[in-house]
Design an enzyme around this catalytic site. Structure first.
Site, PDB file in Angstrom:
ATOM      1  N   GLY A  39       2.739 -17.433   6.265  1.00  0.00           N
ATOM      2  CA  GLY A  39       3.529 -18.646   6.389  1.00  0.00           C
ATOM      3  C   GLY A  39       3.801 -19.199   5.006  1.00  0.00           C
ATOM      4  CD  GLN A  41      -0.875 -23.112   0.545  1.00  0.00           C
ATOM      5  OE1 GLN A  41      -0.948 -22.765  -0.620  1.00  0.00           O
ATOM      6  NE2 GLN A  41      -0.414 -24.297   0.916  1.00  0.00           N
ATOM      7  NE  ARG A  61      -1.932 -10.985  16.702  1.00  0.00           N
ATOM      8  CZ  ARG A  61      -2.299 -11.732  17.720  1.00  0.00           C
ATOM      9  NH1 ARG A  61      -1.412 -12.471  18.363  1.00  0.00           N
ATOM     10  NH2 ARG A  61      -3.564 -11.746  18.117  1.00  0.00           N
ATOM     11  CB  SER A  65       5.475 -13.550   9.065  1.00  0.00           C
ATOM     12  OG  SER A  65       5.777 -14.889   9.385  1.00  0.00           O
ATOM     13  CG  ASP A  95      -6.806 -25.756  10.506  1.00  0.00           C
ATOM     14  OD1 ASP A  95      -6.886 -24.904   9.614  1.00  0.00           O
ATOM     15  OD2 ASP A  95      -6.739 -26.981  10.280  1.00  0.00           O
ATOM     16  CD  GLN A  98      -8.514 -20.905   9.883  1.00  0.00           C
ATOM     17  OE1 GLN A  98      -9.702 -21.180   9.741  1.00  0.00           O
ATOM     18  NE2 GLN A  98      -7.589 -21.314   9.037  1.00  0.00           N
ATOM     19  CG  HIS A 120      -8.305 -27.333   6.350  1.00  0.00           C
ATOM     20  ND1 HIS A 120      -8.642 -28.532   5.755  1.00  0.00           N
ATOM     21  CD2 HIS A 120      -8.242 -27.594   7.684  1.00  0.00           C
ATOM     22  CE1 HIS A 120      -8.765 -29.461   6.684  1.00  0.00           C
ATOM     23  NE2 HIS A 120      -8.531 -28.916   7.856  1.00  0.00           N
ATOM     24  CG  ASP A 203      -6.746 -32.267   4.771  1.00  0.00           C
ATOM     25  OD1 ASP A 203      -5.922 -32.302   3.851  1.00  0.00           O
ATOM     26  OD2 ASP A 203      -6.495 -31.743   5.882  1.00  0.00           O
ATOM     27  CD  GLU A 207      -3.939 -33.525   7.613  1.00  0.00           C
ATOM     28  OE1 GLU A 207      -3.734 -32.470   6.994  1.00  0.00           O
ATOM     29  OE2 GLU A 207      -4.520 -33.560   8.721  1.00  0.00           O
TER      30      GLU A 207
END
Length: 341
Positions: A39, A41, A61, A65, A95, A98, A120, A203, A207
């Site tokens: 993505g 990042q 996968r 991307s 997140d 993961q 993160h 963080d 946010e």
């Protein structure tokens, strides 16, 4: 009108910091780094590492991307094959994905001496992922979106980052962590030590209470106040939303006092006296409630539970409500005047 005042306390703890000439790429020069995810990042970090001379493979996968990573010249493999081949595994997928990806495609292929790197702290701090004892676990968290990370790298500079080591199984975890930070360009600006706990809690707090949630709520409340008082929506949009970027840019570059030194005297006096009246002690008290929910794990439990039930639809009802708000409708017209794409 009574004005609220506040007093901030200064922490006595001074974090360790590193800059470019204090850090070497040598600890990872002969290692293979697998970047999982491509993505915004993942794309930036994979390309920066490669351009720094590090051996990079990308784990993905099949899909858009995957095709983009191939087009960008990367050695692209399945996630499991990338993990098998890598010494350092950079987990740069969302997140909420993961834990599943770790269980299915990472954990079975971890061996002593490998390293897991995160951008993160959530998955490790909340124990969605529990790595084996023989693996290094560290974090490099750039303080900018991936696009900016890449842009600054290409300009021979970088964005600051937070760095942390959660588990030093090899005795080399800090060297590897700092080398990754150098490889993506962050030590050019400087990196600062933190912990997984501190990073994720601060963080999420930022946010929720000011960067995203607080900012959008403040903008809407100000806009609605002017509209309800009979002012034109286009004028309210400029005053409550459009000009906010100008102020934030000044704050980012010069600090809060530097911003006040660069606005009109009327804006300076009005802001200094009325701002603390609007954002008063009651707001700070609610911020503390939000922070407590984060610290004690309630927000994490809520988010995981909602995501399991609804997936990416978890926030759609909130997004729809925002899209239907008058500020978004007038904003589309105003933005079409300003941004020609």
């Amino acid at each position: 009108m009574a004005m609220a005042t506040s007093k901030a306390t200064q922490s006595s703890r001074v974090a360790r910091q590193w800059v470019d000439d204090q850090v070497s790429l040598e600890p990872i020069r002969n290692e293979t780094v697998a970047v999982l995810g491509y993505g915004i990042q993942g794309n930036a970090q994979a390309n920066n590492l490669r351009d720094s001379g590090i051996n990079v493979i990308v784990g993905l996968r099949k899909g858009k991307s995957y095709e983009q990573a191939v087009k960008d010249g990367h050695d692209v493999r399945s996630v499991s094959d990338a993990v098998k081949a890598a010494d350092i595994i950079m987990v740069l997928i969302p997140d909420m994905e993961q834990a599943r990806v770790y269980k299915e495609e990472i954990e079975p292929y971890l061996k002593d001496g490998k390293a897991l790197c995160f951008a993160h702290g959530a998955a490790i701090h909340w124990r969605w992922i529990v790595p084996p004892n023989g693996v290094d676990v560290f974090m490099v968290a750039p303080k900018a979106p991936g696009q900016r990370l890449r842009e600054l790298y290409l300009e021979n500079f970088g964005t600051p980052a937070l760095v942390a080591v959660e588990q030093d199984a090899t005795g080399r975890a800090w060297d590897r962590c700092l080398a990754v930070a150098k490889g993506i360009g962050c030590t050019r600006a400087g990196v600062i030590e933190t912990t997984f706990k501190e990073e994720v809690e601060t963080d999420w707090f930022g946010e929720q209470v000011n960067l995203c949630g607080g900012a959008h709520s403040l903008i809407l409340a100000a806009f609605e106040t002017l509209i309800e008082a009979g002012y034109r929506p286009e004028v309210a949009y400029f005053e409550c939303l459009h000009e906010l970027k100008l102020i934030v840019d000044l704050i980012q570059r010069y600090g809060i006092t530097g911003m006040y030194a660069r606005v009109s005297e009327t804006a300076r006096y009005g802001g200094l006296t009325r701002g603390p009246y609007v954002i008063d002690a009651s707001v700070k008290a609610r911020m503390k409630e939000v922070l407590k929910d984060i610290q004690e794990g309630r927000f994490a439990e809520e988010w995981v539970s909602i995501y399991k039930k609804e997936g990416k639809n978890a926030f759609e009802k909130y997004m729809r409500a925002l899209e239907e708000h008058e500020i978004e409708k007038v904003g589309k017209r105003i933005r079409s005047m300003i941004w020609r794409e």
